[in-house]
Scaffold this active site. Structure first.
Site, short mmCIF file in Angstrom:
data_model
loop_
_atom_site.label_atom_id
_atom_site.label_comp_id
_atom_site.label_asym_id
_atom_site.label_seq_id
_atom_site.Cartn_x
_atom_site.Cartn_y
_atom_site.Cartn_z
N SER A 120 38.59 45.80 -23.56
CA SER A 120 37.39 45.72 -22.72
C SER A 120 36.66 47.07 -22.71
O SER A 120 36.03 47.44 -23.70
CB SER A 120 37.76 45.24 -21.32
OG SER A 120 36.62 44.83 -20.60
N HIS A 161 34.82 39.29 -22.71
CA HIS A 161 34.98 38.24 -21.68
C HIS A 161 33.89 37.17 -21.73
O HIS A 161 33.53 36.58 -20.70
CB HIS A 161 35.01 38.86 -20.27
CG HIS A 161 35.88 40.07 -20.15
ND1 HIS A 161 37.23 40.03 -20.39
CD2 HIS A 161 35.59 41.36 -19.81
CE1 HIS A 161 37.74 41.24 -20.20
NE2 HIS A 161 36.76 42.06 -19.86
#
Length: 207
Positions: A120, A161
Site C-alpha cells: 500500500s 485497494h
C-alpha cells in the site's frame, strides 16, 4: 538488478510472495518498517504482515523510522538484503523517509540488489511522486512535508485497494481523477506487481 514486490495487502498475497521468495532464494532476515502505520488508527494489516513473514520462516527486524536517528536508520538500510515497508499514511511515511535522508540510499541499495517489498503506502512511494494519493490519504498527517517526490523506481503509480472496502470510493475517485494524467496501476487486495529491472508483471493470488 531492480527487484520490487508491490501490493495492496501483503497478507492477501502470501502465496504469491512465498513463490517469489523461493524463486529469489530469499530467507533469513527482513528489515520490517511499520512507520506508515503511526498515523493510522487501524494497524491490523501490520500485524498480519508480521505473521506472514514469520510463517514463511523469516526473522523480523522491526524498525520504526520515527523513533530512530538518521545514522542508525541509514545503517539498517545499508545492511539489509530484504526491505519491507508497510501500509499506512503515505505522506507521513515519505516525511519520515526524507527526515532520515533515506530515499537516495534505498535507491542505491535497490540498484545493488536489495529486494524491496512495499505494501500500500510502501508500494505508492516506489513511484516518482505521491501527490496523486491525496484522495486516499490525509496529507495533513505530514505537516512538515512540502516535497512529494518519492523513490521513482517505477514509471507507474500504484492505486491500492481497488474495489476493496473501505477504499472503494476513494480508490475509484483517484482513478477517475488521474487516469488521463498518470500511468496508474490499480491493484486489488489479492494482486501484486513484480518488477524485474524493466519488466513488470501483475500477479493474482489463487482463490
Amino acid at each position: 538488478m531492480k527487484q520490487l514486490f508491490l501490493c495492496s495487502y501483503f497478507a492477501g498475497v502470501k502465496d504469491l510472495f512465498q513463490n517469489y521468495a523461493k524463486q529469489k532464494g530469499l530467507s533469513g532476515h527482513v528489515l520490517f518498517i511499520p512507520t506508515a502505520g503511526n498515523a493510522e488508527e487501524y494497524t491490523g494489516y501490520i500485524d498480519e504482515a508480521k505473521e506472514v513473514f514469520a510463517d514463511l520462516g523469516f526473522e523480523l527486524d522491526v524498525f520504526d523510522l520515527a523513533q530512530s536517528d538518521r545514522e542508525t536508520a541509514q545503517a539498517k538500510i545499508f545492511q539489509t538484503k530484504l526491505l519491507y515497508i508497510s501500509g499506512g499514511n503515505t505522506f507521513y511515511l515519505l516525511q519520515e523517509l526524507k527526515k532520515k535522508q533515506l530515499l537516495g540510499l534505498i535507491k542505491e541499495q535497490i540498484a545493488d540488489g536489495m529486494v524491496y517489498v512495499g505494501e500500500s503506502a510502501g508500494a505508492i512511494i516506489a513511484s516518482s511522486d505521491i501527490l496523486y494519493n491525496q484522495i486516499m490519504d490525509d496529507k495533513t498527517a505530514a505537516d512538515q512535508l512540502t516535497d512529494y517526490s518519492a523513490l521513482a523506481e517505477t514509471d507507474f503509480y500504484v492505486v491500492p485497494h481497488v474495489g476493496e472496502e473501505p477504499f472503494v470510493e476513494s480508490a475509484q475517485t483517484t482513478l477517475d481523477t488521474y487516469q488521463d494524467q498518470l500511468h496508474l496501476l490499480p491493484l486489488t487486495n489479492s494482486q501484486a506487481v513484480i518488477v524485474e529491472e524493466n519488466e513488470v508483471h501483475v500477479r493474482e493470488e489463487a482463490k
